[in-house]
Design a protein around this motif. Sequence first.
Motif, PDB file in Angstrom:
ATOM      1  N   LEU A 257       7.659   0.463  -6.212  1.00 44.30           N
ATOM      2  CA  LEU A 257       8.457   0.593  -7.428  1.00 44.30           C
ATOM      3  C   LEU A 257       8.174  -0.563  -8.377  1.00 44.30           C
ATOM      4  O   LEU A 257       8.399  -0.459  -9.583  1.00 44.30           O
ATOM      5  CB  LEU A 257       9.943   0.625  -7.080  1.00 44.30           C
ATOM      6  CG  LEU A 257      10.397   1.789  -6.195  1.00 44.30           C
ATOM      7  CD1 LEU A 257      11.871   1.640  -5.841  1.00 44.30           C
ATOM      8  CD2 LEU A 257      10.142   3.122  -6.874  1.00 44.30           C
ATOM      9  N   TYR A 258       7.693  -1.663  -7.811  1.00 46.44           N
ATOM     10  CA  TYR A 258       7.292  -2.828  -8.604  1.00 46.44           C
ATOM     11  C   TYR A 258       6.418  -3.704  -7.728  1.00 46.44           C
ATOM     12  O   TYR A 258       6.699  -3.889  -6.543  1.00 46.44           O
ATOM     13  CB  TYR A 258       8.509  -3.625  -9.075  1.00 46.44           C
ATOM     14  CG  TYR A 258       8.157  -4.978  -9.674  1.00 46.44           C
ATOM     15  CD1 TYR A 258       7.599  -5.061 -10.947  1.00 46.44           C
ATOM     16  CD2 TYR A 258       8.357  -6.156  -8.966  1.00 46.44           C
ATOM     17  CE1 TYR A 258       7.257  -6.289 -11.496  1.00 46.44           C
ATOM     18  CE2 TYR A 258       8.024  -7.387  -9.510  1.00 46.44           C
ATOM     19  CZ  TYR A 258       7.470  -7.450 -10.774  1.00 46.44           C
ATOM     20  OH  TYR A 258       7.125  -8.661 -11.314  1.00 46.44           O
ATOM     21  N   ARG A 259       5.345  -4.244  -8.311  1.00 49.77           N
ATOM     22  CA  ARG A 259       4.508  -5.201  -7.589  1.00 49.77           C
ATOM     23  C   ARG A 259       3.750  -6.052  -8.592  1.00 49.77           C
ATOM     24  O   ARG A 259       3.060  -5.536  -9.469  1.00 49.77           O
ATOM     25  CB  ARG A 259       3.532  -4.509  -6.636  1.00 49.77           C
ATOM     26  CG  ARG A 259       2.716  -5.495  -5.775  1.00 49.77           C
ATOM     27  CD  ARG A 259       1.955  -4.776  -4.681  1.00 49.77           C
ATOM     28  NE  ARG A 259       2.838  -4.138  -3.728  1.00 49.77           N
ATOM     29  CZ  ARG A 259       3.397  -4.750  -2.690  1.00 49.77           C
ATOM     30  NH1 ARG A 259       3.157  -6.042  -2.471  1.00 49.77           N
ATOM     31  NH2 ARG A 259       4.195  -4.085  -1.871  1.00 49.77           N
ATOM     32  N   ASN A 260       3.907  -7.367  -8.468  1.00 48.04           N
ATOM     33  CA  ASN A 260       3.212  -8.303  -9.333  1.00 48.04           C
ATOM     34  C   ASN A 260       3.154  -9.645  -8.617  1.00 48.04           C
ATOM     35  O   ASN A 260       4.181 -10.150  -8.153  1.00 48.04           O
ATOM     36  CB  ASN A 260       3.935  -8.441 -10.674  1.00 48.04           C
ATOM     37  CG  ASN A 260       3.173  -9.297 -11.661  1.00 48.04           C
ATOM     38  OD1 ASN A 260       3.183 -10.520 -11.572  1.00 48.04           O
ATOM     39  ND2 ASN A 260       2.515  -8.661 -12.609  1.00 48.04           N
ATOM     40  N   THR A 261       1.951 -10.207  -8.486  1.00 50.88           N
ATOM     41  CA  THR A 261       1.799 -11.443  -7.719  1.00 50.88           C
ATOM     42  C   THR A 261       2.532 -12.615  -8.371  1.00 50.88           C
ATOM     43  O   THR A 261       2.992 -13.526  -7.677  1.00 50.88           O
ATOM     44  CB  THR A 261       0.312 -11.794  -7.562  1.00 50.88           C
ATOM     45  OG1 THR A 261      -0.303 -11.835  -8.861  1.00 50.88           O
ATOM     46  CG2 THR A 261      -0.403 -10.759  -6.711  1.00 50.88           C
ATOM     47  N   THR A 262       2.644 -12.592  -9.705  1.00 47.35           N
ATOM     48  CA  THR A 262       3.391 -13.650 -10.391  1.00 47.35           C
ATOM     49  C   THR A 262       4.885 -13.466 -10.196  1.00 47.35           C
ATOM     50  O   THR A 262       5.640 -14.427 -10.033  1.00 47.35           O
ATOM     51  CB  THR A 262       3.062 -13.655 -11.893  1.00 47.35           C
ATOM     52  OG1 THR A 262       1.657 -13.853 -12.060  1.00 47.35           O
ATOM     53  CG2 THR A 262       3.826 -14.754 -12.613  1.00 47.35           C
ATOM     54  N   GLY A 263       5.322 -12.210 -10.189  1.00 49.12           N
ATOM     55  CA  GLY A 263       6.722 -11.897  -9.972  1.00 49.12           C
ATOM     56  C   GLY A 263       7.581 -12.126 -11.201  1.00 49.12           C
ATOM     57  O   GLY A 263       7.106 -12.519 -12.265  1.00 49.12           O
ATOM     58  N   GLN A 264       8.862 -11.847 -11.039  1.00 45.19           N
ATOM     59  CA  GLN A 264       9.859 -12.081 -12.080  1.00 45.19           C
ATOM     60  C   GLN A 264      10.905 -13.046 -11.535  1.00 45.19           C
ATOM     61  O   GLN A 264      11.453 -12.834 -10.458  1.00 45.19           O
ATOM     62  CB  GLN A 264      10.551 -10.782 -12.486  1.00 45.19           C
ATOM     63  CG  GLN A 264       9.655  -9.758 -13.140  1.00 45.19           C
ATOM     64  CD  GLN A 264      10.427  -8.526 -13.576  1.00 45.19           C
ATOM     65  OE1 GLN A 264      11.635  -8.579 -13.798  1.00 45.19           O
ATOM     66  NE2 GLN A 264       9.738  -7.402 -13.689  1.00 45.19           N
TER      67      GLN A 264
END
Length: 283
Positions: free
Chosen positions: A69-76
């Motif tokens: 549903l969400y994936r990002n190595t930097t993140g939030q």
Amino acid sequence: MKTKLFLIIPLIASLAACSGSGDSISSSGSSTGTVSVLITDNLTLAYSEVWVNVQAITAIDANGQAVDLYRNTTGQTHNLSQLVNIGALIDAQTIATGTYTTFDILMDNQIQLVDPAGVTTSATFDQTGNPGFTLSVTGQLVVDANQVSSLLLDFDLQQFTYDVATNTVTPVVIQQDPTTLNQTIATVNGQVQAVNSPTQFVVTPATGGANITVDLHATATVTDTATATVAADTTPLAIGMQVTVAGTYDATNLSITASAVGIVTGASITINSEVEGIVTAFD
């Protein structure tokens, strides 16, 4: 060179948006639906700030099939303490229909706690030394064909426990009903897909999520960070521009009522968003 764009999102009652489920959307496929992923928290007086970095949220069905549903190595990075009765949009993704019963949340294995006196404690979620920490949440999300739905994950700060001896925090996250939120906010980094009018454009999130329609609030500003020029409409925008949009989110219509839009050309964007406002009541 990286450009940091800091957007302060005011809590304006007239911008309030509720997250719903089960409403029709247009879709080219008959076996997918769009899910808005939101996070919130429960009130705690123990800490004035609780900072976490969310890097991925994965939904898993009863057969073990998983979808991001969400994936990002930097993140939030979010200050959970500012999300009492407020949802923060993580992403909106179009996924296969079905019933999903487990949600894995991948976070950076660092959490920062600030007590009311301003004393900061940097802790971890475990002692493994791993850079990431995964927490599994049990719940139920039904995704129907050509429908929108919302997944609300509540970081229940009242149930968080801190072990001084190990300097670790045990988190508790539960699924909640998104209709209980007073407001949903969003800060989206993406590319302009279309400019529909002086007050509306469409953005494709950098996460690859579903397109989001952006409506400018009457007091909204559109700022070009390269020239420091400010406009009150979409005149400076063009298809393909990189923008950051901040405002309130409507999961039913996949739209943002924007309070601020930033244009960033030829640079990556680091988003650090905070909520400012006055809490008038606790439900």
